[in-house]
Design an enzyme around this catalytic site. Structure first.
Site, PDB file in Angstrom:
ATOM      1  N   GLN A  43      19.758  55.440   2.674  1.00  0.00           N
ATOM      2  CA  GLN A  43      19.344  54.419   1.707  1.00  0.00           C
ATOM      3  C   GLN A  43      18.312  53.499   2.354  1.00  0.00           C
ATOM      4  OE1 GLN A  43      22.204  51.331   1.222  1.00  0.00           O
ATOM      5  NE2 GLN A  43      21.799  51.039  -0.955  1.00  0.00           N
ATOM      6  N   SER A  54      17.330  47.639   2.574  1.00  0.00           N
ATOM      7  CA  SER A  54      17.195  46.392   3.331  1.00  0.00           C
ATOM      8  C   SER A  54      15.984  46.431   4.243  1.00  0.00           C
ATOM      9  CB  SER A  54      18.441  46.171   4.200  1.00  0.00           C
ATOM     10  OG  SER A  54      19.554  45.940   3.386  1.00  0.00           O
ATOM     11  N   SER A  80      22.096  53.605   7.579  1.00  0.00           N
ATOM     12  CA  SER A  80      23.039  54.542   8.185  1.00  0.00           C
ATOM     13  C   SER A  80      22.609  55.958   7.832  1.00  0.00           C
ATOM     14  CB  SER A  80      24.471  54.257   7.727  1.00  0.00           C
ATOM     15  OG  SER A  80      24.536  54.107   6.344  1.00  0.00           O
ATOM     16  N   GLU A 123      27.981  50.864  -4.706  1.00  0.00           N
ATOM     17  CA  GLU A 123      28.296  50.533  -3.313  1.00  0.00           C
ATOM     18  C   GLU A 123      29.517  49.632  -3.256  1.00  0.00           C
ATOM     19  OE1 GLU A 123      25.364  48.166  -1.227  1.00  0.00           O
ATOM     20  OE2 GLU A 123      26.067  48.916   0.697  1.00  0.00           O
ATOM     21  N   GLU A 172      29.019  35.047   1.730  1.00  0.00           N
ATOM     22  CA  GLU A 172      28.442  33.883   1.046  1.00  0.00           C
ATOM     23  C   GLU A 172      27.839  34.299  -0.305  1.00  0.00           C
ATOM     24  OE1 GLU A 172      28.104  34.607   4.246  1.00  0.00           O
ATOM     25  OE2 GLU A 172      29.204  32.924   5.105  1.00  0.00           O
TER      26      GLU A 172
END
Lengths: 393, 381
Positions: A112, A115, A147, A230, A363
């Site tokens: 994936q 990010s 990953s 996810e 958060e």
């Protein structure tokens, strides 16, 4: 409508035609896919039978009893859990036919590319560019926390196709060929010493337009399908009392009377209660799901899991005293799948630090609970309607 | 004991939802926080009209009482739903003390004994009985670490003093654990009667009256003796501790709902204060704790309802977890209201006082954790 009896009959036919004892594992997995018994809730012709998802365990139990080979789902987590549902919902017929079978059999591993160093919690701010070049796209940028990238044949990729639009609107979703020229994968070593993840550098990578998933500019909507799957994947399975991290801590306490103190005892009991209550909360969520009435509690499970894993592993390291001062191995390992409890106390403590970051920081998850579950007013957002290229960075 | 425990039913059934709707409608009409506060100021110790509507109108008094004695023959699961609602409205009714603890004590005495059956029949019709023990008494204490402070003489009269007895001022019958001539015993005492003095205390929790009982030659009817009496009292306090978790869940829910509503509308610095992450994260955390408290409370109620051998663990877990959640919810609700939360006029103090007193009731969280240490084999150093 396919029912349990029908699935048992189909499974028996598959086993008769391809006896696991005398069939190569890959041939068996391909035959299972073609029989629609891979994931029964997928459409016919794509590994399924349009059957209720709840019937999959019927097939799995029959195949396990017959000693049939599996597809090692831990190694295929991104493909099975994220790429497949996204391709099913947003992919073209051609993409589904080309990719789903080798994805499921494990012939082709997926990763994936979401990010980036500058886009973590604020994923929609990502900067990797995709520029159209005739009927192809040229990709330039850097991805991180990927990953399986070193094992992957394919990736799901989100890139910016129009920097002049606000951040959510200028994104497009692609399938990226990880063997294409310009794709470079480097291990990203973690505080545990190992490298589960990678950095991926994309330099002038050329992809055909047929690798686009969804419309140009619809990348955020497509990515949301991936991300929702996810969070479901991270939710966790049913565990018995003292399953997981607390079971290790309790076993350590029972095994080492010499290390016990009153302070550690009080804290262990508090953690034991919290672990048991979190287990019950997960059990309650499963009972709701089984009745077809999922509650919003799911949003909270990952938060509770992360906090407990960190507190219990920290307690354990402190309790073990001398044994907590040593570490099993700092070598740069490249594990194929992650196991939070598989190694020694020091590893468990360090790896648990990632639990409140990966898959959405605690958060951000608290914001989601506050705004979507409790309906509290949102933070004022200054970046939502500004062209991405004009955002401060 | 530590593994392979079958999963309890942690959801609410249809009849439980119906019961909740009836109780909630009654309490919304008769026991909203403003009414509770006004009643307190008027000095009314017990709301007998509300109790009659709950006990007889809805039939909540007899939920745990078998049908042969005029009860509903229901279970701790249903009683837990009533308690969620009485918690949510800090209702001034002796439900936990009377319809749960006293009824469970009587059931433990053996329903075949005539005085027990007769009492159960009266309780099903709304008569209030309470167990005469100090409110903080934990299930494992009576006759062990806490000897009865009441002595029974051979002529059947009782002598001694019991402090902080909850809802005694509303009671017509006291169930009194005593050291009898033949060891542990449980007696029934009618009130008012000669030799019984009930002295009201000024309680921290304004919504649950406390009193000191002084027995000076009061006439007692023996209900159980020996191990049966010990087990009856322990079972009653286990049920009280386990179902108190549902009351604590109701308290916490009111506090969170009220804090969310207030911070969503209260404006400072040009924004609703609930839009600040520093505040919304606290409320989100509370929501997570409450979701967990619900699972723990349902697990305890189900274990009590089914007579599960896991009930002592389920009850200790629920009380160790839910008591602090209710206190934290009330404390957060007060703080998130700013100065308004410190006023007598705003009802959050009623919930804070109830939550803080509930924390001590039937054993504080640390006592339940200590019980767990034995139950799940995590021995102290």
């Amino acid at each position: 409508m396919t029912d349990a009896a029908d699935l048992r009959e189909r499974t028996a036919r598959l086993l008769a035609a391809h006896p696991p004892a005398t069939t190569a594992p890959l041939d068996f997995l391909r035959a299972r896919f073609d029989a629609g018994l891979a994931w029964v809730h997928f459409p016919e012709g794509l590994g399924g039978l349009d059957a209720p998802r709840a019937l999959q365990p019927v097939v799995d139990a029959e195949l396990a009893a017959a000693g049939a080979p599996g597809n090692n789902p831990g190694r295929l987590a991104i493909g099975l859990g994220m790429a497949a549902p996204t391709l099913l919902r947003h992919g073209t017929e051609e993409q589904r036919r080309r990719h789903l079978r080798p994805l499921w059999t494990g012939e082709e591993v997926w990763c994936q590319l979401f990010s980036e160093p500058g886009a973590g919690s604020d994923l929609a701010a990502l900067a990797t560019r995709a520029v159209r070049d005739g009927d192809r796209w040229v990709i330039d940028g850097q991805k991180v926390w990927t990953s399986s990238a070193h094992l992957a044949r394919w990736a799901i990729l989100v890139a910016r196709t129009d920097p002049s639009l606000p951040k959510h609107q200028g994104l497009t979703y692609f399938i990226c060929d990880m063997t294409a020229p310009g794709v470079e994968v480097r291990p990203l070593r973690q505080i545990t010493g190992e490298a589960e993840f990678n950095e991926v550098f994309l330099t002038g990578v050329s992809l055909p337009d047929s690798h686009r998933v969804g419309e140009v500019g619809q990348g955020w909507e497509v990515a949301r399908t991936t991300l929702m799957n996810e969070r479901v994947a991270i939710g966790g399975a049913a565990t018995p009392r003292e399953g997981g991290m607390i079971g290790i801590a309790a076993a350590d306490w029972r095994a080492r009377p010499d290390l016990r103190t009153h302070d550690l005892h009080q804290r262990l009991l508090t953690l034991w209660v919290e672990a048991e209550v979190t287990r019950l909360t997960g059990e309650r969520l499963r009972q709701q799901l089984a009745k077809g009435a999922p509650g919003p509690e799911g949003s909270g499970m990952k938060l509770a899991f992360a906090r407990l894993a960190q507190q219990i592993s920290g307690w354990d390291l402190e309790f073990l005293a001398e044994d907590g001062l040593t570490y099993d191995d700092w070598a740069l390992r490249r594990p194929e799948s992650v196991d939070f409890t598989g190694r020694e106390a020091g590893y468990r403590y360090l790896r648990a630090k990632g639990n409140s970051i990966e898959g959405g920081t605690s958060e951000v998850l608290l914001n989601i609970v506050a705004e979507r579950v409790l309906g509290l007013p949102p933070e004022p957002r200054t970046d939502k309607d500004v062209a991405w290229k004009d955002l401060p960075r | 004991m530590t593994a392979d425990t079958p999963a309890a039913d942690l959801l609410y059934g249809e009849s439980e939802d119906d019961l909740r709707a009836a109780v909630r409608a009654l309490l919304a009409a008769r026991s909203d926080p403003a009414t509770v506060l006004a009643d307190l100021e008027a000095g009314r110790a017990c709301d007998t009209g509300l109790w009659d509507a709950l006990a007889n109108g809805i039939g909540a008094a007899g939920l745990l009482i078998p049908e042969e004695f005029g009860g509903a023959g229901a279970s701790a699961r249903e009683a837990a739903v009533v308690l969620e609602e009485t918690g949510r409205s800090v209702a001034r009714v002796p439900y936990l003390t009377g319809a749960v603890v006293a009824v469970t004590a009587l059931l433990g005495c053996g329903t075949g004994r005539p005085p027990v059956g007769a009492l159960l029949t009266r309780l099903a019709a709304g008569t209030v009985a309470v167990l005469a023990v100090p409110l903080p008494t934990a299930p494992d204490q009576p006759f062990r670490t806490a000897r009865p402070t009441v002595r029974a003489t051979a002529d059947g009269t009782l002598h001694g003093t019991v402090t902080t007895v909850a809802d005694a001022v509303c009671a017509e019958v006291l169930l009194v654990p005593a050291d009898g001539p033949d060891g542990p015993a449980l007696y029934a005492v009618e009130v008012p009667a000669a030799g019984v003095a009930t002295t009201s205390l000024t309680p921290l929790d304004l919504t649950r009256p406390l009193a000191t009982l002084t027995l000076d030659g009061a006439a007692g009817t023996p209900l159980a003796t020996g191990e049966r009496a010990v087990a009856a009292v322990r079972g009653a306090l286990t049920a009280g501790a386990g179902l108190l978790a549902s009351e604590q869940l109701g308290i916490a829910e009111w506090c969170l709902t009220t804090a969310v509503a207030y911070t969503g509308t209260r404006t400072q610095f040009g924004r609703p204060v609930g839009s600040f992450q520093a505040l919304k994260h606290r409320m989100a955390t509370l929501w997570l704790d409450i979701a967990s408290a619900r699972a723990a409370a349902r697990n305890a109620a189900d274990a009590l309802a089914t007579g599960s051998p896991d009930a002592p663990v389920a009850v200790a877990v629920a009380q160790a977890y839910c008591a602090p959640v209710a206190v934290r919810a009330a404390e957060e609700c007060l703080q998130l209201h700013g100065g308004t939360g410190m006023t007598w006029e705003h009802p959050v103090h009623l919930f804070l006082k109830r939550a803080k007193s509930d924390e001590s009731a039937f054993g504080a969280p640390g006592r339940h954790r200590a019980a767990l240490a034995e139950l799940v084999d995590l021995p102290a150093p």
